[in-house]
Design a protein around this motif. Structure first.
Motif, PDB file in Angstrom:
ATOM      1  N   LYS A  67      -9.013   5.613   5.631  1.00  0.00           N
ATOM      2  CA  LYS A  67     -10.082   5.519   4.635  1.00  0.00           C
ATOM      3  C   LYS A  67      -9.832   4.381   3.646  1.00  0.00           C
ATOM      4  O   LYS A  67     -10.736   3.629   3.310  1.00  0.00           O
ATOM      5  CB  LYS A  67     -10.233   6.828   3.856  1.00  0.00           C
ATOM      6  N   TYR A  68      -8.620   4.261   3.167  1.00  0.00           N
ATOM      7  CA  TYR A  68      -8.378   3.333   2.056  1.00  0.00           C
ATOM      8  C   TYR A  68      -7.924   1.936   2.473  1.00  0.00           C
ATOM      9  O   TYR A  68      -8.151   0.979   1.758  1.00  0.00           O
ATOM     10  CB  TYR A  68      -7.353   3.927   1.083  1.00  0.00           C
ATOM     11  N   PHE A  69      -7.243   1.827   3.581  1.00  0.00           N
ATOM     12  CA  PHE A  69      -6.707   0.514   3.928  1.00  0.00           C
ATOM     13  C   PHE A  69      -7.263  -0.008   5.248  1.00  0.00           C
ATOM     14  O   PHE A  69      -6.800  -1.022   5.750  1.00  0.00           O
ATOM     15  CB  PHE A  69      -5.164   0.572   4.010  1.00  0.00           C
ATOM     16  N   VAL A 109      -2.968   7.264  -4.171  1.00  0.00           N
ATOM     17  CA  VAL A 109      -3.209   6.271  -3.122  1.00  0.00           C
ATOM     18  C   VAL A 109      -3.467   4.957  -3.846  1.00  0.00           C
ATOM     19  O   VAL A 109      -4.239   4.925  -4.808  1.00  0.00           O
ATOM     20  CB  VAL A 109      -4.466   6.634  -2.304  1.00  0.00           C
ATOM     21  N   GLY A 110      -2.845   3.899  -3.424  1.00  0.00           N
ATOM     22  CA  GLY A 110      -3.090   2.611  -4.093  1.00  0.00           C
ATOM     23  C   GLY A 110      -2.157   1.538  -3.638  1.00  0.00           C
ATOM     24  O   GLY A 110      -1.590   1.619  -2.540  1.00  0.00           O
ATOM     25  N   GLN A 159      -1.282  -0.552   6.758  1.00  0.00           N
ATOM     26  CA  GLN A 159       0.100  -0.093   6.916  1.00  0.00           C
ATOM     27  C   GLN A 159       0.643   0.223   5.550  1.00  0.00           C
ATOM     28  O   GLN A 159       0.503  -0.565   4.627  1.00  0.00           O
ATOM     29  CB  GLN A 159       0.963  -1.215   7.510  1.00  0.00           C
ATOM     30  N   THR A 160       1.226   1.366   5.389  1.00  0.00           N
ATOM     31  CA  THR A 160       1.929   1.626   4.146  1.00  0.00           C
ATOM     32  C   THR A 160       3.372   1.214   4.371  1.00  0.00           C
ATOM     33  O   THR A 160       3.758   0.836   5.458  1.00  0.00           O
ATOM     34  CB  THR A 160       1.836   3.101   3.731  1.00  0.00           C
ATOM     35  N   ASP A 177      -7.418  12.192  -2.158  1.00  0.00           N
ATOM     36  CA  ASP A 177      -8.656  11.401  -2.150  1.00  0.00           C
ATOM     37  C   ASP A 177      -9.343  11.439  -3.513  1.00  0.00           C
ATOM     38  O   ASP A 177      -9.961  10.469  -3.940  1.00  0.00           O
ATOM     39  CB  ASP A 177      -9.587  11.953  -1.059  1.00  0.00           C
ATOM     40  N   LYS A 191     -13.571   0.095   1.527  1.00  0.00           N
ATOM     41  CA  LYS A 191     -12.261   0.722   1.686  1.00  0.00           C
ATOM     42  C   LYS A 191     -11.294   0.013   0.760  1.00  0.00           C
ATOM     43  O   LYS A 191     -11.155  -1.199   0.806  1.00  0.00           O
ATOM     44  CB  LYS A 191     -11.780   0.560   3.114  1.00  0.00           C
ATOM     45  N   GLY A 192     -10.628   0.762  -0.061  1.00  0.00           N
ATOM     46  CA  GLY A 192      -9.612   0.175  -0.929  1.00  0.00           C
ATOM     47  C   GLY A 192     -10.176  -0.924  -1.809  1.00  0.00           C
ATOM     48  O   GLY A 192     -11.374  -1.035  -2.035  1.00  0.00           O
ATOM     49  N   PHE A 231       0.844  -1.195   0.000  1.00  0.00           N
ATOM     50  CA  PHE A 231       0.000   0.000   0.000  1.00  0.00           C
ATOM     51  C   PHE A 231       0.879   1.244   0.000  1.00  0.00           C
ATOM     52  O   PHE A 231       1.865   1.290   0.735  1.00  0.00           O
ATOM     53  CB  PHE A 231      -0.895   0.029   1.230  1.00  0.00           C
ATOM     54  N   GLY A 265      -7.862  11.504  -6.255  1.00  0.00           N
ATOM     55  CA  GLY A 265      -7.053  10.786  -7.243  1.00  0.00           C
ATOM     56  C   GLY A 265      -6.369  11.702  -8.241  1.00  0.00           C
ATOM     57  O   GLY A 265      -6.090  11.315  -9.362  1.00  0.00           O
ATOM     58  N   ARG A 301      -4.327   2.353  -8.843  1.00  0.00           N
ATOM     59  CA  ARG A 301      -4.957   3.487  -8.149  1.00  0.00           C
ATOM     60  C   ARG A 301      -6.192   3.048  -7.389  1.00  0.00           C
ATOM     61  O   ARG A 301      -6.929   2.191  -7.857  1.00  0.00           O
ATOM     62  CB  ARG A 301      -5.381   4.551  -9.166  1.00  0.00           C
ATOM     63  N   TYR A 302      -6.412   3.652  -6.240  1.00  0.00           N
ATOM     64  CA  TYR A 302      -7.625   3.373  -5.469  1.00  0.00           C
ATOM     65  C   TYR A 302      -8.697   4.436  -5.707  1.00  0.00           C
ATOM     66  O   TYR A 302      -9.820   4.289  -5.259  1.00  0.00           O
ATOM     67  CB  TYR A 302      -7.293   3.321  -3.973  1.00  0.00           C
ATOM     68  N   SER A 303      -8.326   5.529  -6.340  1.00  0.00           N
ATOM     69  CA  SER A 303      -9.321   6.584  -6.573  1.00  0.00           C
ATOM     70  C   SER A 303      -8.902   7.369  -7.806  1.00  0.00           C
ATOM     71  O   SER A 303      -7.824   7.154  -8.344  1.00  0.00           O
ATOM     72  CB  SER A 303      -9.388   7.522  -5.360  1.00  0.00           C
TER      73      SER A 303
END
Lengths: 216, 238
Positions: free
Chosen positions: B229-231, A34-35, B236-237, B142, A200-201, A4, B144, A48-50
Motif C-alpha cells: 500500500k505505502y511503497f 509507517v514512513g 523494500q523496507t 494504516d 502510495k506513500g 522505508f 497511523g 509518517r505516511y499516515s
C-alpha cells in the motif's frame, strides 16, 4: 536516501541526540509508524505516511469555526483535539468581556487561518489568528496531514506548480487546503490534490501531480 | 471420535505446520482512518479503525486513549443465520482482541480520546479471533496509531494426539485442545494466551514454539500488505 520503515522495525542502533516518531529501547530506535527515516548527523526523524494531525507549535493550520464562546472561538483543526482562538488575539488588545460580541466577527462554518501557539497534552490547542485570518475559497480539499506536511516541506516547487493553475492555494499543516480559482485550472488542481491523497506513500506524489496536471 | 489426521495429513490436506492460505489488503474502507481485509482460510474479515476522536464520557481514561473494540459476526457469516445482536461470545472476543492489541499501542499520545476498532466477520471459519487480531493490527498501522510492533495471532491445537497450527473450523470444534496466541515478535512478548482443552506441559511448550514460527510467517504477510500500500509493489523496507 531515506529508508522505508514499518512499525516495530529497528531503524538504528547507537546513541542519537534527537529523534522523533521513534521509540528508544536501550540502544535501539524503533519505528512507531509507517514512513521513511531521515538521518541528519546525530538526529533521526521518521516522516509518517499516515495518521491524524498532531499539532505542534508554529504550524500554520486552516480550521473551521464550530462554536462561538463569549471570549473564544472553537476551531475544528482536523485533529483529535480542537483548537481555540481567544478574543484578545483577534482584536489584538485587552478585551472587556461585557463589550465584546464574537458573533459579529465570526460565524459558525467560517474558515480561519491560524498559527498553533501552544499545545498541552490532553488540552485544546491555542491558536493565534494570522493577520488576514478569515479566509474563503472556491474549493476546500482535505488531504492526509502527512502529505500536506510533505507538500509544505518540498523546496522544488510542488506548490508553485499547482499555484500556476489557480489564483491562490493555501495549505494548512493539518491537511486542509483552500483553493481560489475557477474553471479548468480549479478542476485540475482539485484532481491533483485528490490524486495526492490517493498516492502510495510520499515518493509518488511528484509523479502523480505531474501526470494529472499534464494530462488533466 | 472424528478422524482429523490421516497419514500425517489434515482434513484439508495440510501438514501439522502449514497455515491456511492467507491474503491481506490494506486501506479498503475509504471513510475509516485505517482498515484491512483478511482472508484466512475461509475467514473473510474487515477491520476498520476510527479515531483518535474526542469523547466526553464519564469513566473513561483521561491520561490516554481508550480503545473500544467491536467484533461482530454478520448474520450471513455462518451456515445458519446468526442473530445480529452481539452474543456473549462476540462480547468476550471483542474484549480479548482489545487486550491483545493494547500492549502494542502508545496510547498516552492521545489523552481523552477514543480509538474505535470495528471488526466485521463476513464469513466465519475456525480462528476468526486470531485473524481479526492480525487484520486489526495492520489497520491500526494504516491509521497511523503509534505502535511498538505489529501483533499477529494464530491458534495451535491438538487433533488426534498431534499438535497442529492454524485450526480450521472442524479441528477447532472436534479437536482435543485449542490454544490461540498473539505475539509482538520484536519484543518477544505474548499479548494473548487462551486455552481450551488439555495439553501436557511439553505439548504446551511445543505449541507455543509452533505458534511463534507461524506468527513469523503471518508477520511477513502483514509487512508485505503495508509495503504494497505505502511503497508500491517494488517497495523494500530495511
Amino acid at each position: 536516501m531515506n529508508k522505508f520503515v514499518l512499525p516495530g522495525e529497528v531503524v538504528a542502533q547507537g546513541s542519537y541526540r534527537g529523534w522523533s516518531n521513534l521509540l528508544r529501547i536501550g540502544n535501539n530506535y524503533i519505528a512507531l509508524f509507517v514512513g521513511e527515516v531521515e538521518q541528519a548527523g546525530l538526529r533521526l526523524r521518521l516522516i509518517r505516511y499516515s495518521g491524524p494531525y498532531m499539532p505542534k507549535a508554529g504550524d500554520r493550520v486552516i480550521g473551521m469555526v464550530t462554536d462561538i464562546q463569549p471570549l473564544s472561538l472553537t476551531i475544528d483543526i482536523n485533529s483529535y483535539v480542537d483548537g481555540y482562538i481567544m478574543a484578545n488575539s483577534i482584536f489584538r488588545r485587552r478585551i472587556d468581556a461585557s463589550k465584546v460580541d464574537l458573533s459579529k466577527v465570526a460565524n459558525i462554518g467560517d474558515l480561519v487561518l491560524a498559527k498553533v501557539q501552544l499545545t498541552e497534552r490532553g488540552k485544546d490547542v491555542l491558536l493565534v489568528p494570522e493577520r488576514n485570518w478569515k479566509i474563503s475559497g472556491d474549493a476546500t480539499v482535505t488531504i492526509s496531514p502527512a502529505k500536506a506536511s510533505y507538500m509544505l516541506r518540498q523546496k522544488d516547487g510542488l506548490l508553485q506548480r499547482l499555484r500556476k493553475h489557480v489564483r491562490d492555494l493555501l495549505v494548512g499543516a493539518n491537511g486542509v487546503i483552500v483553493i481560489r480559482g475557477e474553471g479548468e485550472g480549479l478542476e485540475r488542481v482539485k484532481a491533483a490534490l485528490n490524486a495526492i491523497n490517493m498516492a502510495k506513500g510520499l515518493t509518488d506524489i511528484d509523479k502523480v501531480v505531474k501526470e494529472v496536471l499534464e494530462v488533466g | 471420535m472424528v478422524e482429523l489426521m490421516v497419514e500425517g495429513k489434515r482434513t484439508d490436506g495440510r501438514g501439522p505446520y502449514d497455515l491456511r492460505p492467507l491474503k491481506l489488503d490494506v486501506g479498503i474502507v475509504k471513510n475509516a482512518a485505517g482498515s484491512a481485509y483478511i482472508e484466512h482460510g475461509k475467514n473473510k474479515i474487515i477491520a476498520a479503525i476510527y479515531g483518535p476522536r474526542d469523547i466526553h464520557r464519564y469513566g473513561l481514561t483521561v491520561e490516554r486513549a481508550t480503545i473500544r473494540c467491536r467484533y461482530h459476526m454478520s448474520p450471513f457469516s455462518t451456515d445458519e443465520r446468526k442473530a445480529p445482536q452481539p452474543s456473549r461470545r462476540e462480547i468476550e472476543i471483542s474484549k480479548v482482541i482489545r487486550d491483545a492489541l493494547e500492549p502494542s499501542l502508545l496510547l498516552e499520545n492521545f489523552p481523552k480520546t477514543s480509538i474505535d476498532i470495528f471488526i466485521e466477520v463476513l464469513q466465519a471459519d475456525g480462528g476468526s479471533r486470531s485473524a481479526s487480531i492480525t487484520a486489526a493490527s495492520v489497520a491500526l498501522a494504516d491509521a497511523g496509531i503509534p505502535m511498538r510492533d505489529l501483533v499477529q495471532a494464530v491458534a495451535v491445537g491438538k487433533v488426534n494426539g498431534t499438535l497442529v497450527v492454524d485450526l480450521s473450523d472442524i479441528e477447532d470444534k472436534e479437536g482435543e485442545a485449542d490454544l490461540p496466541v498473539a505475539f509482538m515478535l520484536n519484543e518477544n512478548k505474548i499479548t494473548l494466551l487462551q486455552m481450551d482443552g488439555k495439553m501436557t506441559v511439553e505439548e504446551f511448550k511445543t505449541a507455543i514454539n509452533m505458534a511463534k514460527e507461524a506468527a513469523a510467517k503471518i508477520k511477513e504477510m502483514q509487512k508485505q500488505a503495508l509495503v504494497s500500500k505505502y511503497f508500491g509493489q517494488g517497495g523494500q523496507t530495511r
